[in-house]
Design a protein around this motif. Sequence first.
Motif, PDB file in Angstrom:
ATOM      1  N   ILE A 128     -15.962 -11.671  -8.296  1.00  0.00           N
ATOM      2  CA  ILE A 128     -15.371 -10.530  -8.274  1.00  0.00           C
ATOM      3  C   ILE A 128     -13.671 -11.351  -9.213  1.00  0.00           C
ATOM      4  O   ILE A 128     -13.243 -10.230  -9.703  1.00  0.00           O
ATOM      5  CB  ILE A 128     -14.615 -10.127  -6.872  1.00  0.00           C
ATOM      6  CG1 ILE A 128     -16.208  -9.071  -6.871  1.00  0.00           C
ATOM      7  CG2 ILE A 128     -13.678  -9.227  -7.369  1.00  0.00           C
ATOM      8  CD1 ILE A 128     -16.054  -8.882  -5.006  1.00  0.00           C
ATOM      9  N   THR A 129     -13.447 -11.816  -8.506  1.00  0.00           N
ATOM     10  CA  THR A 129     -12.131 -12.618  -8.888  1.00  0.00           C
ATOM     11  C   THR A 129     -12.272 -13.269 -10.454  1.00  0.00           C
ATOM     12  O   THR A 129     -10.791 -13.081 -11.789  1.00  0.00           O
ATOM     13  CB  THR A 129     -11.704 -13.428  -8.479  1.00  0.00           C
ATOM     14  OG1 THR A 129     -12.514 -14.488  -7.821  1.00  0.00           O
ATOM     15  CG2 THR A 129     -11.297 -13.207  -7.050  1.00  0.00           C
ATOM     16  N   GLY A 133     -10.852  -7.386 -12.261  1.00  0.00           N
ATOM     17  CA  GLY A 133     -11.860  -7.586 -10.631  1.00  0.00           C
ATOM     18  C   GLY A 133     -11.452  -7.019  -9.527  1.00  0.00           C
ATOM     19  O   GLY A 133     -12.150  -5.946  -9.197  1.00  0.00           O
ATOM     20  N   SER A 134     -10.289  -7.512  -9.062  1.00  0.00           N
ATOM     21  CA  SER A 134      -9.945  -7.441  -8.173  1.00  0.00           C
ATOM     22  C   SER A 134      -9.519  -5.583  -7.725  1.00  0.00           C
ATOM     23  O   SER A 134     -10.152  -5.036  -6.176  1.00  0.00           O
ATOM     24  CB  SER A 134      -9.662  -7.675  -7.480  1.00  0.00           C
ATOM     25  OG  SER A 134      -8.271  -8.140  -8.102  1.00  0.00           O
ATOM     26  N   PRO A 171     -11.990  -6.310   4.624  1.00  0.00           N
ATOM     27  CA  PRO A 171     -11.225  -7.362   3.960  1.00  0.00           C
ATOM     28  C   PRO A 171     -10.719  -6.741   2.311  1.00  0.00           C
ATOM     29  O   PRO A 171     -12.029  -6.073   1.692  1.00  0.00           O
ATOM     30  CB  PRO A 171     -11.948  -8.425   3.709  1.00  0.00           C
ATOM     31  CG  PRO A 171     -12.876  -8.082   3.799  1.00  0.00           C
ATOM     32  CD  PRO A 171     -13.126  -7.485   4.326  1.00  0.00           C
ATOM     33  N   SER A 172      -9.421  -6.672   1.511  1.00  0.00           N
ATOM     34  CA  SER A 172      -9.438  -6.782   0.359  1.00  0.00           C
ATOM     35  C   SER A 172     -10.252  -8.251  -0.550  1.00  0.00           C
ATOM     36  O   SER A 172      -9.601  -8.754   0.405  1.00  0.00           O
ATOM     37  CB  SER A 172      -8.182  -5.744  -0.709  1.00  0.00           C
ATOM     38  OG  SER A 172      -6.981  -6.155   0.506  1.00  0.00           O
ATOM     39  N   TYR A 173      -9.457  -7.775  -2.254  1.00  0.00           N
ATOM     40  CA  TYR A 173      -9.758  -8.979  -2.765  1.00  0.00           C
ATOM     41  C   TYR A 173      -8.106  -9.004  -3.759  1.00  0.00           C
ATOM     42  O   TYR A 173      -7.505  -8.132  -4.430  1.00  0.00           O
ATOM     43  CB  TYR A 173     -10.964  -8.890  -3.816  1.00  0.00           C
ATOM     44  CG  TYR A 173     -11.732  -9.200  -3.129  1.00  0.00           C
ATOM     45  CD1 TYR A 173     -12.659 -10.386  -3.157  1.00  0.00           C
ATOM     46  CD2 TYR A 173     -13.061  -8.055  -2.395  1.00  0.00           C
ATOM     47  CE1 TYR A 173     -14.025 -11.004  -2.164  1.00  0.00           C
ATOM     48  CE2 TYR A 173     -14.379  -8.492  -2.159  1.00  0.00           C
ATOM     49  CZ  TYR A 173     -14.114  -9.707  -1.753  1.00  0.00           C
ATOM     50  OH  TYR A 173     -15.352  -9.725  -1.566  1.00  0.00           O
ATOM     51  N   ALA A 174      -7.557 -10.329  -3.599  1.00  0.00           N
ATOM     52  CA  ALA A 174      -6.033 -10.668  -4.418  1.00  0.00           C
ATOM     53  C   ALA A 174      -6.512 -10.653  -5.511  1.00  0.00           C
ATOM     54  O   ALA A 174      -7.961 -10.733  -6.185  1.00  0.00           O
ATOM     55  CB  ALA A 174      -6.160 -12.200  -3.951  1.00  0.00           C
ATOM     56  N   PRO A 227      -4.215 -14.613  -0.404  1.00  0.00           N
ATOM     57  CA  PRO A 227      -3.686 -15.888  -0.682  1.00  0.00           C
ATOM     58  C   PRO A 227      -2.454 -16.219  -0.446  1.00  0.00           C
ATOM     59  O   PRO A 227      -1.708 -17.430  -0.416  1.00  0.00           O
ATOM     60  CB  PRO A 227      -3.640 -16.688  -2.393  1.00  0.00           C
ATOM     61  CG  PRO A 227      -3.128 -14.780  -2.665  1.00  0.00           C
ATOM     62  CD  PRO A 227      -4.491 -13.939  -1.772  1.00  0.00           C
ATOM     63  N   GLU A 228      -1.944 -15.277  -0.040  1.00  0.00           N
ATOM     64  CA  GLU A 228      -0.538 -15.899  -0.125  1.00  0.00           C
ATOM     65  C   GLU A 228       0.083 -16.451   1.371  1.00  0.00           C
ATOM     66  O   GLU A 228       0.754 -16.993   1.648  1.00  0.00           O
ATOM     67  CB  GLU A 228       0.508 -14.532   0.164  1.00  0.00           C
ATOM     68  CG  GLU A 228      -0.082 -12.982   1.244  1.00  0.00           C
ATOM     69  CD  GLU A 228      -1.097 -12.433   0.225  1.00  0.00           C
ATOM     70  OE1 GLU A 228      -1.177 -11.308   1.572  1.00  0.00           O
ATOM     71  OE2 GLU A 228      -1.472 -12.803  -0.398  1.00  0.00           O
ATOM     72  N   VAL A 229      -1.413 -16.420   2.215  1.00  0.00           N
ATOM     73  CA  VAL A 229      -1.163 -17.200   3.263  1.00  0.00           C
ATOM     74  C   VAL A 229      -1.314 -19.157   2.807  1.00  0.00           C
ATOM     75  O   VAL A 229      -0.375 -19.026   3.847  1.00  0.00           O
ATOM     76  CB  VAL A 229      -2.644 -16.608   4.310  1.00  0.00           C
ATOM     77  CG1 VAL A 229      -2.420 -18.029   5.707  1.00  0.00           C
ATOM     78  CG2 VAL A 229      -2.277 -15.537   4.758  1.00  0.00           C
ATOM     79  N   GLY A 230      -2.097 -19.055   2.089  1.00  0.00           N
ATOM     80  CA  GLY A 230      -1.981 -20.481   1.673  1.00  0.00           C
ATOM     81  C   GLY A 230      -0.646 -20.667   1.387  1.00  0.00           C
ATOM     82  O   GLY A 230      -0.103 -21.726   0.956  1.00  0.00           O
ATOM     83  N   VAL A 231      -0.037 -19.465  -0.042  1.00  0.00           N
ATOM     84  CA  VAL A 231       1.162 -19.973  -0.316  1.00  0.00           C
ATOM     85  C   VAL A 231       1.831 -20.440   0.783  1.00  0.00           C
ATOM     86  O   VAL A 231       2.685 -21.829   0.820  1.00  0.00           O
ATOM     87  CB  VAL A 231       1.444 -19.182  -0.983  1.00  0.00           C
ATOM     88  CG1 VAL A 231       3.063 -19.184  -1.784  1.00  0.00           C
ATOM     89  CG2 VAL A 231       0.601 -18.759  -2.360  1.00  0.00           C
ATOM     90  N   ASP A 232       2.069 -20.030   1.456  1.00  0.00           N
ATOM     91  CA  ASP A 232       3.079 -19.817   3.233  1.00  0.00           C
ATOM     92  C   ASP A 232       2.968 -20.946   3.751  1.00  0.00           C
ATOM     93  O   ASP A 232       3.955 -22.122   4.002  1.00  0.00           O
ATOM     94  CB  ASP A 232       2.671 -18.922   4.276  1.00  0.00           C
ATOM     95  CG  ASP A 232       2.973 -17.263   4.158  1.00  0.00           C
ATOM     96  OD1 ASP A 232       2.809 -17.346   2.644  1.00  0.00           O
ATOM     97  OD2 ASP A 232       2.195 -16.729   4.614  1.00  0.00           O
TER      98      ASP A 232
END
Lengths: 535, 404
Positions: free
Chosen positions: B111-112, B117-118, B146-149, B182-187
């Motif tokens: 998808i990404t 795609g998302s 779950p949605s895709y980023a 992905p924002e959790v990873g950035v956090d």
Amino acid sequence: MLKTTVVVIGGGATGVGILRDLSMRGIKAILVERDDLGYWTSSRFHGLLHSGGRYAVKDKEAAKECIQENTILRRIGHHCVEATESIFVRTPEDSEEFEQEWVKSCKECGISAIPLPMDKAFELEPNLSHKILSAYRCPGAAIDGFRLLWQTVASADKYGGKTMTYTEVTGIETVNGTVSGVKIRDKWTGREDKIACDFVISAAGSFAGQVAHMAGLTVNVKPSKGTLIAFNHRICNRVIHRLHKSSDADIFVPHGSITILGTSSIDSAPDDTSTETAEVTAMMEIGKLTFEHIYDYRILRVFAGTRPLYSADPNAKGRSASRGFVALDHAHDGIKHFMSVCGGKFTTYRLMAEKVCDMVCEQLGVNEKCHTADENLVEDPSPELMGRAKAVFPSYGAELAASRLGNRKLEHVIERIESKPEMRELVCECENVTLAEIEEIAAEPTSHTVSDLRRRTRLGMGTCQGTFCAYRSVGAVDKEEMPWAKDTVYLFKEFLETRWKGIRPVLWGNMLRDIELTRAIYDAALNLSGVEEIK
Amino acid sequence: MAINKQHAIDPDKCTACTICITACPVTAATRKFRGPKMTGPALTRLRKLVSDDDPMLDYCSNCKTCDLVCPSGVPISTLNMMAKNEYYKTHPRKSKADDMLAHSEKMGKLITALPLGSTFANLGVSIGKAFNMMGAMGITKDAKMPSYASESFISKFKKIKQTSYPRKVVFFSGCYINYNQPEVGVDLVKVYQKNKIEVAIDENFVCCGSPMVSGGYIDDARVNAAKNTAILKAWVDKGYDIVTACTSCGLMLKQEYQELFDFAGMSEYAAHMYDSIEYLAKLNDEGSFNTDFTPINKKYIYHAPCHLKVQAIGRPSMELLPLIPGIKIEEADAGCCGISGSYGFKADKHEIAMKVGSKLFARIKDSGADLGVSECGTCRLQMENGSGVEAIHPLTVLRRAYGL
């Protein structure tokens, strides 16, 4: 007073084999057994259907008989036989010369022994010691003693053969030196009776001497005790033999959900089923050579039985029917139509019965030949019946119940669950036994204790050794229509004490933790502590 | 820190004490599941003997509560997963959903990789639901998926400028963070930088395999385990610690790999594996955790994921988050949320999953909290779906408290 042609004393493999053989030849016969079917030697063994390989070197006749009967029982008793095959392995402790002799002997006896490359052997049986040097595949198998006995009796029943369990023979009557009947007593009611008959066959195994004594005769049986260790699960999926001169603790048999290691050989009394920690540790040391991680496996329990070894009396005039067993015609000792059958082995029970019945038939003037190898003990369940079974039994329950129960009872159990779905609840989770099956067997006239249910269903024979199924099964049978189940405290104690007997010598590791749980439930919660006296 | 929990995979240690049944959330929710003792150790003995249908196996959600409570250390859920894998070698799948949900990384990549795609995928999920396409796939139409980023974590990570510090960790982001949040990873990177830790990633990591194991695709998981083990071992050899921000990835990499597979180096790298919050709690113990927070005057309710509990590392989030001035945070302590990764998305399991989570949902609603907090991505989704209260990762709370 009952009346029949032949009374067979002893409900072990030999006795039921004789009952079926006689019945199929059209001879009226009643089998009497002091306890439950298979209570003594025929359940206190390895559960091994010999290929004959073990006897190939020292006793070719026995080896040939084994492979012949093995082939027959795989066919007629396939619900009792798990045709696993066996592997003979040579450890560094075993001699190479013996291996060569053994290979030659197997060939002479017609026993298939196919060399197995060691990498393939370890792939088939990953737990085998990697020190093992050579391996051969043979047609050994596992056999369920209880099941074989009940199915043989069921087969005899179709031909009019009658079986009385918990019936003790208290006397053998003669008229002018010829047998005329036996006196019996019901173990549960104490009621005494007589069976008039023309012939008595004692197939009492280790008790053959005691039975003969009732007629004033001497039969020289020397019981030899063998101890067996049951492990909690299948260490191997095939029978594993040591490739050496037969000795203690050199056979592992995968038996249902467990593995049995045996055995020892100790001179003892006929009813000696005691086991000692020292026997277990000695056997473990030997077993370690076959499975090097044997101490990592959990022991479930230990049990023992006696082999009824016949020791020829120099004065005896009986004739030997096989090297493995003897049939003594007591006409030579002054009593006609009385015969004692001694020795032999489980694997050849049908052949022994055939030979004995040939001799009996000759004396009774019956010309009918033996048919016991021609017909299956029980019929296979139909695909329709299995379909219904799979729809109602819990996971992994249908096949197990079908082979335990046979068609008629399987159908009854299915009907019980179909009409009352809650009957599919498991009373024994370790061995997957449903409430419906317990109720079905409990209603049989041969059931008097929870141990009787156990021998028919494997209830209580798994991991927890009765901890959870004891209170469930006693609860299940404590009802109006079950007259034998009134004394629930007795039922509890009888069942738990028999389980405890096999655990006591191996109280370490998880067994110890397990028994503490049992103690907490029955002693602390249910106030059932110990036993004063068991009937 | 990791516990080295190498098990002998056999049923011998079970004493049938039954505590696992009393703790199993699925057994409590449905009579279709006879419980962990039966499907795990009891039937493992019989599986060696008979082949038969075993529809119960499918009901184990692999939440691992049974393993947590077992006093004998039996890897009950792993016995179930191994049996499930064997079962599906000879039995057809109930639905196409199993494959899709077990291979979330494949979906994420697909998808990404597409332009927009998302957007289309997320749109597709709602359109699909409307036409009941998901139902045909065996996926419930009732759950929030779950949605895709629009941009993966790995792509975002490459744009972050980090300060180099002697203390370095490699971050195993996992599929959910990489493709869905992905924002959790950035956090994580921001919070770790604030604590003087340099974060590395490795683009060669593949899905940990947790959803594959739960879905009965252990052979696929084995391939991934071999790849990840080699990479993780190499990072640890270079002096890096390993952190995860998904409790299922963490459990899989440090414990379940050792139960299921036998690759060299597993126990060595596992000794250097931490949950992202556990790692910060370790800094706190050492006196080097940065508590330069701005007050947060909000009420939070924390839910500990089952896969965190079974790691036996305590509740590091409940140690650190209360250090934030003004914060009101309580632990829900209401058992499993029911989703168990992908379990609750399956049409035939959704109702069970919602029933399992009902105690937690009520607890969240009754608490009057502004936000829910949990380390697990799908737990957060289920919390939101069941209670209507938004849920965030504890790293997000910390990042906000640092004012980043």
